[in-house]
Design a protein around this motif. Structure first.
Motif, PDB file in Angstrom:
ATOM      1  N   ARG A 103       0.652  -1.330   0.242  1.00 10.61           N
ATOM      2  CA  ARG A 103      -0.289  -0.163   0.081  1.00 10.61           C
ATOM      3  C   ARG A 103       1.060   1.655  -0.114  1.00 10.61           C
ATOM      4  NH1 ARG A 103      -3.892   1.838   5.031  1.00 10.61           N
ATOM      5  NH2 ARG A 103      -1.828   3.870   5.228  1.00 10.61           N
ATOM      6  N   GLU A 132      -2.676   6.487   1.133  1.00 10.75           N
ATOM      7  CA  GLU A 132      -3.781   5.435   1.496  1.00 10.75           C
ATOM      8  C   GLU A 132      -4.571   5.053   0.821  1.00 10.75           C
ATOM      9  OE1 GLU A 132      -5.969   8.817   3.582  1.00 10.75           O
ATOM     10  OE2 GLU A 132      -4.123   9.641   4.513  1.00 10.75           O
ATOM     11  N   ASN A 133      -4.653   5.116  -0.682  1.00 15.28           N
ATOM     12  CA  ASN A 133      -5.348   4.137  -1.527  1.00 15.28           C
ATOM     13  C   ASN A 133      -4.543   4.457  -2.480  1.00 15.28           C
ATOM     14  OD1 ASN A 133      -5.298   6.637  -3.173  1.00 15.28           O
ATOM     15  ND2 ASN A 133      -7.566   6.902  -2.779  1.00 15.28           N
TER      16      ASN A 133
END
Length: 135
Positions: A105, A108-109
């Motif tokens: 990851r 955050e996204n």
């Protein structure tokens, strides 16, 4: 279109790469990002900063991180201060060695799966149990 499909298949079969994991299962994992030996791949928010991989969303830094493939060992290193990177749910500090099937990851996204088909040809056991090395 057939040429583009051939390129994607070659990347998936030839060496370490990332597959983006998207919320839409119809498009998730369709575009591999190759991590060639000896060529650092820098990821970040701006194309004019020398980034080869473009990230979007909250928390993405200009120079977010770098993937390095040195002799078949791929590492993820943080870029700008406070860039958030996780591997298998654990925050990365400094650099971490990636192993086949790791979940990555960035910010955050931006979600990816790290795949290395070369380890399957050498040692199938390496894909089941592994530890990460922080440097």
């Amino acid at each position: 279109l057939k040429d583009e499909q051939s390129k994607k298949t070659a990347i998936r079969e030839s060496g370490p790469h990332l597959l983006e994991i998207l919320n839409n299962p119809m498009t998730s994992g369709l575009v591999p990002t190759a991590l060639p030996d000896g060529t650092p791949i820098r990821a970040g928010s701006k194309s004019d900063e020398g980034n080869q991989m473009f990230l979007r969303g909250s928390g993405v830094k200009d120079n977010h991180c770098t993937f390095n493939n040195g002799g078949g060992t791929v590492t993820l290193s943080a870029g700008d201060e406070n860039s958030q990177n996780m591997v298998n749910g654990k925050m990365v500090e400094g650099a971490v060695t990636l192993v086949h099937n790791d979940r990555v990851r960035l910010a955050e996204n931006n979600y990816f799966r790290f795949l290395d088909p070369t380890v399957l040809k050498v040692s199938p056991a390496r894909t089941h149990t592994h530890t990460h090395t922080h440097t």
